[in-house]
Design a protein around this motif. Structure first.
Motif, PDB file in Angstrom:
ATOM      1  N   TYR A   1       6.727   1.192   3.861  1.00  0.00           N
ATOM      2  CA  TYR A   1       5.842   0.972   5.009  1.00  0.00           C
ATOM      3  C   TYR A   1       6.607   0.481   6.235  1.00  0.00           C
ATOM      4  CZ  TYR A   1       2.314  -1.033   8.042  1.00  0.00           C
ATOM      5  OH  TYR A   1       1.537  -1.328   9.133  1.00  0.00           O
TER       6      TYR A   1
ATOM      7  N   ILE B   1       0.822  -1.205   0.000  1.00  0.00           N
ATOM      8  CA  ILE B   1       0.000   0.000   0.000  1.00  0.00           C
ATOM      9  C   ILE B   1       0.858   1.258   0.000  1.00  0.00           C
ATOM     10  CG2 ILE B   1      -1.686   1.331   1.327  1.00  0.00           C
ATOM     11  CD1 ILE B   1      -2.750  -1.390   2.357  1.00  0.00           C
ATOM     12  N   LYS B   2       1.783   1.340   0.948  1.00  0.00           N
ATOM     13  CA  LYS B   2       2.581   2.553   1.149  1.00  0.00           C
ATOM     14  C   LYS B   2       4.053   2.211   0.982  1.00  0.00           C
ATOM     15  CE  LYS B   2       3.427   6.794   2.678  1.00  0.00           C
ATOM     16  NZ  LYS B   2       4.492   7.228   1.817  1.00  0.00           N
TER      17      LYS B   2
ATOM     18  N   TYR C   1      -4.505   5.109  -0.212  1.00  0.00           N
ATOM     19  CA  TYR C   1      -3.700   4.399   0.794  1.00  0.00           C
ATOM     20  C   TYR C   1      -4.569   4.062   2.003  1.00  0.00           C
ATOM     21  CZ  TYR C   1       0.755   5.973  -1.398  1.00  0.00           C
ATOM     22  OH  TYR C   1       1.812   6.210  -2.227  1.00  0.00           O
TER      23      TYR C   1
END
Length: 164
Positions: free
Chosen positions: A106, A102-103, A136
């Motif tokens: 992370y 997602i990020k 996100y």
């Protein structure tokens, strides 16, 4: 008693390594794990209990850094292999959300309690400096956000955090 996964919890936002903890017993005290998304998987095994029916706690760190996951959602499984026929028995399956998909970079998440007037684009602007990155937050909270135009005061959302 069957095997049990206590960590992570269902739909937890996890990084790498994935902490895997619980209680179980296995044939000759061996339990197996599998973490995958249907495209790639990481497997392994570890020792638990005494091997003669005792249940023991386990906590292992599953390194998934080299997996080529294509999905945000992973399935974490713990199971035994039957000594009779090699089949998988006492399988426990738990879905989790994989933060590194997602990020970028992370390493964890913040929690944000939604208040009146909050919007996902506003939260993205606050936390990421870019309102367009609201996805996100949506992707990190699939159990809470079914419509990106509707968040409700009182919801506690996970905001994935990562190095740029």
């Amino acid at each position: 008693m069957t095997n049990r996964i206590d960590q992570p919890r269902k739909l937890d936002l996890v990084g790498n390594p994935i902490p895997l903890g619980g209680m179980g017993t296995g044939y000759e005290a061996t339990l197996n794990y599998r973490v995958g998304d249907g495209h790639d998987e990481v497997t392994g095994h570890f020792q638990v209990g005494g091997g003669t029916g005792e249940h023991g706690q386990f906590h292992v760190a599953v390194d998934v850094a080299h997996a080529a996951f294509k999905s945000d959602q992973l399935l974490v499984q713990v199971f035994e292999v039957s000594p009779k026929d090699g089949s998988e028995v006492h399988v426990v399956t738990l879905p989790v959300i994989y933060g590194p998909r997602i990020k970028p970079g992370y390493y964890g998440y913040r929690e944000h309690k939604v208040v009146r007037g909050d919007t996902l684009s506003g939260l993205a602007k606050t936390y990421y400096g870019d309102a367009s990155l609201f996805q996100y937050i949506v992707r990190a909270n699939p159990d809470q956000i079914t419509d990106p135009n509707k968040i409700t005061p009182g919801q506690v959302l996970r905001i994935p955090i990562g190095r740029k």
